[in-house]
Design a protein around this motif. Sequence first.
Motif, mmCIF file in Angstrom:
data_model
loop_
_atom_site.group_PDB
_atom_site.id
_atom_site.type_symbol
_atom_site.label_atom_id
_atom_site.label_comp_id
_atom_site.label_asym_id
_atom_site.label_seq_id
_atom_site.Cartn_x
_atom_site.Cartn_y
_atom_site.Cartn_z
ATOM 1 N N THR A 239 0.844 -1.181 0.000
ATOM 2 C CA THR A 239 0.000 0.000 0.000
ATOM 3 C C THR A 239 0.887 1.242 0.000
ATOM 4 O O THR A 239 2.028 1.195 0.465
ATOM 5 C CB THR A 239 -0.926 0.031 1.233
ATOM 6 N N TYR A 240 0.387 2.345 -0.505
ATOM 7 C CA TYR A 240 1.148 3.592 -0.464
ATOM 8 C C TYR A 240 1.248 4.121 0.962
ATOM 9 O O TYR A 240 2.287 4.597 1.396
ATOM 10 C CB TYR A 240 0.490 4.649 -1.354
ATOM 11 N N TRP A 241 0.127 4.028 1.693
ATOM 12 C CA TRP A 241 0.011 4.708 2.992
ATOM 13 C C TRP A 241 0.920 4.089 4.045
ATOM 14 O O TRP A 241 0.724 2.968 4.486
ATOM 15 C CB TRP A 241 -1.449 4.654 3.472
ATOM 16 N N MET A 242 1.935 4.844 4.457
ATOM 17 C CA MET A 242 2.831 4.349 5.495
ATOM 18 C C MET A 242 2.076 4.147 6.793
ATOM 19 O O MET A 242 2.354 3.217 7.548
ATOM 20 C CB MET A 242 3.983 5.333 5.703
ATOM 21 N N ASP B 59 -7.826 0.003 -0.090
ATOM 22 C CA ASP B 59 -7.015 -0.614 -1.144
ATOM 23 C C ASP B 59 -6.577 -2.035 -0.809
ATOM 24 O O ASP B 59 -6.099 -2.743 -1.687
ATOM 25 C CB ASP B 59 -5.818 0.275 -1.532
ATOM 26 N N MET C 63 3.508 5.048 -6.849
ATOM 27 C CA MET C 63 3.428 4.823 -5.402
ATOM 28 C C MET C 63 1.972 5.004 -4.960
ATOM 29 O O MET C 63 1.398 4.195 -4.250
ATOM 30 C CB MET C 63 4.266 5.868 -4.642
ATOM 31 N N TYR C 72 -2.195 -3.932 -4.368
ATOM 32 C CA TYR C 72 -1.805 -4.289 -3.001
ATOM 33 C C TYR C 72 -1.387 -5.751 -2.875
ATOM 34 O O TYR C 72 -2.172 -6.659 -3.159
ATOM 35 C CB TYR C 72 -2.939 -3.974 -2.022
#
Lengths: 388, 156, 347
Positions: A239-242, B59, C63, C72
């Motif tokens: 996922t992008y979200w850290m 996501d 990203m 994902y």
Amino acid sequence: MTPAIVGVGQTPYRGRHEGADAATLMSRAVRACLADADMEMHAVDGIVASLAPDALVGAKDMDRASVGRLAMGKPMVRVNTGGTSGSAALLTAADYVRSGRWRVALAVGLERMGQATSAAGLFNTIFDPFFERDLPMSTITMASLRASMLMSRYGYEAEHWARIAVRNHRHARRNSYAHLHLDVDEADVMASRMLAWPIHLYEACPSSEGACAVLIVNEDHVGDRKAAWIRGTGSVTDTYWMGDRFNRPEGSLVDLPTLRLAAEGAFSAAGLRTAHDVDVVEIHAPFSSAEAMAYPALGLCDPEDGPSFALASTETDHRPVINPSGGPQAANPVSAAALIRVAECAQQVRGRAGEHQVAGARWALATGQGGATQFSTVIIVSSERETT
Amino acid sequence: MTRDDELLTIGERWDFEYRYFAGETTSRFLVALRDEGRIMGTRCPSCKRVLVPARSFCDWCYVDTEDWVEVGPQGTIETFTIMTAPLPGLPDPPVAIAYVTLEGADTAILNTVRDLDLNDVETAAELLLSQPPVRAEFVEERLGRITDFHFVVIDR
Amino acid sequence: MVTAYVGGTAVSIGWADQRSSLTELIYQTVTEALSDAEAVIDDFDAVVCACHDLVDGRSLSSMITAPAAGAYMKDEVRVSDDGAVALALATARVEAGLSDGCLVVAWGRASESSVDAVSGTAYDPFFHRPFGITDLAVSRMRAARWFSERDLSDDERRTARRERSLRASNAPNSAESDLEGLWPLRDEELPRFADVVAALTLSPRSSDVAVAGVGQASEPYRPEDRPLLRFDALTRAGDRALGEAGTSAHELSMVEVDGMTLFDEAIAIESLGLAEPGRGIGALSQNPHWNASGGSAAGYCPPAMGLVRCVSAVRGLRDLGGGYALGTGAGPVSAQTQTAVVFKASQ
């Protein structure tokens, strides 16, 4: 069908390659690669170029100009996955070869970030425009956030980061391609300027230019060439979200589940269990702390034992040898860095690593990291096509 | 007589303008910051996580999120760093930033940590390493940007 | 060797819809493709994306955007290249047995950036950029060359414009951006810049449409080193794809060619051998199955277009119920590279 690497070419990595345009740098690496492979350009079926942020080099799709001059009408593909561009380019080339569509493929990485006079500021624009760009997020702070977490969670200390850096710089002194040939000890590293707590300057990567080219062929085209057989690969995106990666069953921010999964896939295909089964590990990490995150993911140790493994890995006789090339702390041409890890592994098992050759290396593993450790790749090569 | 060793360069400045559409969900989140001083998350009906900042889809599960949930103002620090070297385009150092999981949220959100004595970076780092509880504090003049709030360590 | 089959497709063409962020547009379009495929996200283990950082205004766009495309914990890669290249790579992965289900997604949101200005940064900083050369500038020069070397009656030109607009008006979502007339091109001959997302699902599981052939080729970097009125790379890519599929250009039931303007599309038709040199514009308007979608008039934003053309080709083929279709995609620096994909339908 097992693909193999039969040629490697690199330019020296420098802060700025004055006097050479992009096409010249690219062609030097490609020519060296083809010569190493004893292969002519006309035999190549396609070229995959790795080029990370365009703004870094001040040119859109720079591969079109530089590879374009060599391509002679062949298919060209550009891959851009940030830090993993280099390994993704190699995997893409290998995909075409494995499918049978191409028999001979060239993967090339080119970095000209010396052309950007304000490169550091650009990196902030990789982050989300609404939630992160207003804050001091940069490639340094995204790494230091992880470093501090490793310290609070697994007990790493400043000395560990320094010792890792010292080992990498020691190795780099025997790699004529490396950008930095620093002779530093632990005290020098800890006294160097602090960039963002806890990262010191000598624990970070330089900003480098240069090119790397790797030739991949299907097994019918190896002949009597010295080959590094591609025995296992893995590539996983997070996922992008850290913020989403702290409390999840797969593993926290610093546990790198995508690297672990990519490694598991690669080990399984190669018939190996952990990175203890290889002779050389080239870790794609621009900071000492980033390197440490890879150890448990590669099965080298349990997370709690990371600090003691880190120290042991800096001893001169440790096996596997970590970063015999010096790794990204000694040369970090962003677009090429992950490809260089594979190239170095290939040279090790082909016995062509020169002064930094690890004696008797038969298996080598290269990692790749892109984004804020969002993209992970693992590529395992061997001097043997199959395990008998 | 032309010199054959002169190396020329050419300069260029890139100045592209972009406008990013926040979309309904991000807009609603930012407006809640600005007009209500509230931090909102959305819940994924599949994995049940409350995602902060609020997002329109999860996501991981690849489905639309549903309920809106207010989170915070208290929270715990997951990790932090202190920027000590200047970077172009970013606030002057020293600045501390941290990922904080607010009460009621399943994900952490990034923001600066204020009211720390950053003249002594090592001491400040030691404090933040101990993961003290923090709370979100809103500024007077809010603009509908993430900087409408920041974190402060809760005095014991 | 394994064959790659097309499951579902989706295309979204709009303009400046403030309700959705770029990631939401991508997520919505991929969700639609999944639905069209009667599949769920877990049926896929890989994703190939095509997008460009300078178009997206994010220095490592994938990203933020790849997870919105379903990446994902999957084997995902982003090509900073035309969408048909993503399809070619995904095809290779499926054929190599490396994927049991691959999503192919491409996008470009013209309302968030200055797409043509950005395209100019691919040109030589010493010899081209000082003159403001962009992809559109090169396309206009191509059209100017057409006028100086060939005949084109006002009637034929008007008919082609009208036919193009008619077909584009059938497009599902309206795109509102308009370019002012740029000599020598009239409005309807120009691309209609739009917010574009295309998605397609690919797998080794049999379906009614198979990928029967793929070809890719390139030309020299400088536009002046290429013939202006031919796309030689497309000729070679097309030959390769058609040869592999065991068919010829004239047996194609459906053709969708990617070109920035009407003239680029006409040159593409000629380069594929579908029309004699100079006859491409008339051929496009006369044949209802060549760029039935309306081409670049129906919505345009690099680097999505090759995938949009392929999706249109597949949909057209499905409507016809049989035969072969061809979709093409042109790469940056005014179509320096070209991809051709041949699809085969089985009843």
